[in-house]
Design an enzyme around this catalytic site. Structure first.
Site, short mmCIF file in Angstrom:
data_model
loop_
_atom_site.label_atom_id
_atom_site.label_comp_id
_atom_site.label_asym_id
_atom_site.label_seq_id
_atom_site.Cartn_x
_atom_site.Cartn_y
_atom_site.Cartn_z
N SER A 109 4.96 -9.52 11.01
CA SER A 109 6.37 -9.85 10.75
C SER A 109 6.95 -10.47 12.02
O SER A 109 6.49 -10.18 13.13
CB SER A 109 7.12 -8.55 10.43
N LYS A 139 4.26 -3.37 13.19
CA LYS A 139 3.91 -4.78 12.99
C LYS A 139 3.41 -5.41 14.30
O LYS A 139 2.57 -6.31 14.28
CB LYS A 139 5.10 -5.55 12.43
N TYR A 142 8.95 0.10 11.87
CA TYR A 142 8.39 -1.11 11.25
C TYR A 142 8.00 -2.12 12.32
O TYR A 142 6.88 -2.65 12.30
CB TYR A 142 9.44 -1.69 10.30
N ASN A 179 -2.04 -7.40 3.31
CA ASN A 179 -0.64 -7.78 3.12
C ASN A 179 0.27 -6.62 2.73
O ASN A 179 1.48 -6.67 2.99
CB ASN A 179 -0.59 -8.87 2.03
N ALA A 225 7.41 -1.75 15.59
CA ALA A 225 6.32 -1.31 16.48
C ALA A 225 4.98 -1.39 15.75
O ALA A 225 3.96 -1.82 16.33
CB ALA A 225 6.58 0.12 16.96
N1 LIG Z 1 9.78 -10.11 2.67
C1 LIG Z 1 9.98 -10.23 3.98
O1 LIG Z 1 11.08 -10.62 4.45
C2 LIG Z 1 8.86 -9.93 4.94
C3 LIG Z 1 9.01 -10.33 6.26
C4 LIG Z 1 8.01 -10.06 7.17
C5 LIG Z 1 6.86 -9.40 6.76
N2 LIG Z 1 6.75 -9.01 5.47
C6 LIG Z 1 5.53 -8.29 5.09
O2 LIG Z 1 4.94 -8.94 3.99
C7 LIG Z 1 4.13 -8.00 3.29
C8 LIG Z 1 4.41 -8.13 1.80
O3 LIG Z 1 5.75 -7.73 1.57
P1 LIG Z 1 6.67 -8.37 0.43
O4 LIG Z 1 7.86 -8.89 1.12
O5 LIG Z 1 5.90 -9.24 -0.45
O6 LIG Z 1 7.15 -7.02 -0.29
P2 LIG Z 1 6.97 -6.45 -1.77
O7 LIG Z 1 7.29 -7.50 -2.76
O8 LIG Z 1 7.73 -5.18 -1.80
O9 LIG Z 1 5.40 -6.14 -1.85
C9 LIG Z 1 4.82 -5.05 -1.18
C10 LIG Z 1 3.44 -4.82 -1.76
O10 LIG Z 1 2.83 -3.72 -1.07
C11 LIG Z 1 2.25 -2.85 -2.03
N3 LIG Z 1 2.21 -1.48 -1.56
C12 LIG Z 1 3.20 -0.78 -0.96
N4 LIG Z 1 2.81 0.48 -0.73
C13 LIG Z 1 1.54 0.58 -1.20
C14 LIG Z 1 0.59 1.63 -1.27
N5 LIG Z 1 0.85 2.87 -0.80
N6 LIG Z 1 -0.62 1.39 -1.83
C15 LIG Z 1 -0.89 0.17 -2.32
N7 LIG Z 1 -0.05 -0.88 -2.27
C16 LIG Z 1 1.15 -0.67 -1.73
C17 LIG Z 1 3.15 -3.01 -3.26
O11 LIG Z 1 2.38 -2.72 -4.42
P3 LIG Z 1 2.71 -1.55 -5.48
O12 LIG Z 1 4.18 -1.38 -5.53
O13 LIG Z 1 2.08 -2.04 -6.73
O14 LIG Z 1 1.98 -0.40 -4.91
C18 LIG Z 1 3.49 -4.49 -3.23
O15 LIG Z 1 2.51 -5.24 -3.91
C19 LIG Z 1 4.45 -6.63 3.89
O16 LIG Z 1 3.44 -6.26 4.79
C20 LIG Z 1 5.75 -6.87 4.63
O17 LIG Z 1 5.92 -5.98 5.69
C21 LIG Z 1 7.72 -9.25 4.54
#
Ligand SMILES: NC(=O)c1ccc[n+]([C@@H]2O[C@H](COP(=O)([O-])OP(=O)(O)OC[C@H]3O[C@@H](n4cnc5c(N)ncnc54)[C@H](OP(=O)(O)O)[C@@H]3O)[C@@H](O)[C@H]2O)c1
Length: 248
Positions: A136, A153, A149, A84, A151
């Site tokens: 996504s 995903k 992002y 995730n 590409a």
């Molecule tokens: N929110 C949306 O609208 C949305 C839509 C489509 C897809 N997504 C996808 O959903 C997933 C979760 O995103 P979210 O929306 O929940 O965002 P978020 O709240 O910012 O969470 C992102 C998570 O990724 C971790 N992370 C980032 N870089 C990292 C690294 N180098 N090493 C280890 N952990 C890392 C962060 O942990 P730390 O900060 O503790 O490292 C955090 O727990 C992502 O893949 C995102 O692309 C989100």
């Protein structure tokens, strides 16, 4: 052995909600992320126990150490891997430097590749397993200024389906969720003050056929469905959870 799930990006947003949801359903949770304080807050909400596996997923020695700690445990049987973790960078095509692309590639795709590669033999040895990747809606339908992002995903979707084909004979399932706009800290609107944030959300709501953006809990439930035996005959599926934005 007690059933367990490994979740990357478990310190925030969708990953945190997913950890709590699996915990409610009797899974011990291995929480991966960098921020130890936030991981500890999530662990306290995981009803069936949790272990903090803090590491930067792009730090390969640290990641490999965590993988071997988890796969060598004899207390838990990991049944589900949720890839995730992710970052979201908005930039024009011309601003998309090699560094920006590489960073998104490493966090958003290669972390999943490395964990999947490590867990394939583990799942084979234990009679199967379930992998849920978080792609996504942009992986299905890109927008301007999200080329890296989107590409990457899209690659996640293709990677999931390849793993579903390869894992099938070993009872390893691989599925993907494709969330739309979800209210989590990944969005810049979350750094605004509350009034401005609500203004930004009010502008986004009408873009969805269902008239609102989503919550992390709504994505967590779908990840749980695909990860757990509730979806025992589903593999290679890409499930949009997006208020209908992908078809609009
Ligand atoms: N929110 C949306 O609208 C949305 C839509 C489509 C897809 N997504 C996808 O959903 C997933 C979760 O995103 P979210 O929306 O929940 O965002 P978020 O709240 O910012 O969470 C992102 C998570 O990724 C971790 N992370 C980032 N870089 C990292 C690294 N180098 N090493 C280890 N952990 C890392 C962060 O942990 P730390 O900060 O503790 O490292 C955090 O727990 C992502 O893949 C995102 O692309 C989100």
């Amino acid at each position: 052995m007690k059933k367990a799930v490994v979740i990357t990006g478990a310190s925030s947003g969708i990953g945190a909600a997913t950890a709590i949801h699996f915990g409610k359903n009797g899974y011990f949770v291995y929480l991966m992320g960098r921020n130890k304080d936030r991981l500890a807050e999530v662990a306290a909400k995981c009803r069936s126990g949790a272990s903090l596996m803090s590491c930067d997923l792009t730090d390969l020695p640290a990641l490999n150490k965590r993988i071997s700690e988890i796969t060598s445990t004899t207390i838990h049987k990991v049944e589900v891997l949720v890839n995730n973790a992710g970052i979201f960078d908005v930039h024009s095509t011309e601003e998309g430097t090699d560094e920006l692309w590489q960073k998104e590639f490493d966090v958003n795709l290669m972390s999943a590749v490395r964990l999947t590669r490590a867990f394939f033999p583990y799942f084979k040895k234990h009679g199967g397993g379930s992998i849920v990747n978080v792609s996504s809606s942009l992986g299905l339908k890109p927008t301007a200024a999200t080329s890296a992002y989107s590409a990457i995903k899209a690659a996640m979707i293709n990677y999931t389906q390849s793993n579903a084909l390869e894992g099938g004979p070993f009872n390893i399932r691989a599925n993907c969720v494709a969330p739309g706009i979800v209210d989590t800290p990944i969005h810049p609107f979350n750094s605004l003050d509350e009034a401005k944030k609500q203004e930004a959300i009010a502008q986004m709501n009408p873009m969805q056929p269902l008239g609102r953006i989503g919550s992390a809990e709504e994505i967590a439930k779908a990840i749980y469905f695909l990860g757990s035996p509730d979806s025992s005959w589903t593999t290679g599926a890409i499930l949009p959870i997006d208020g209908g934005i992908t078809i609009s």
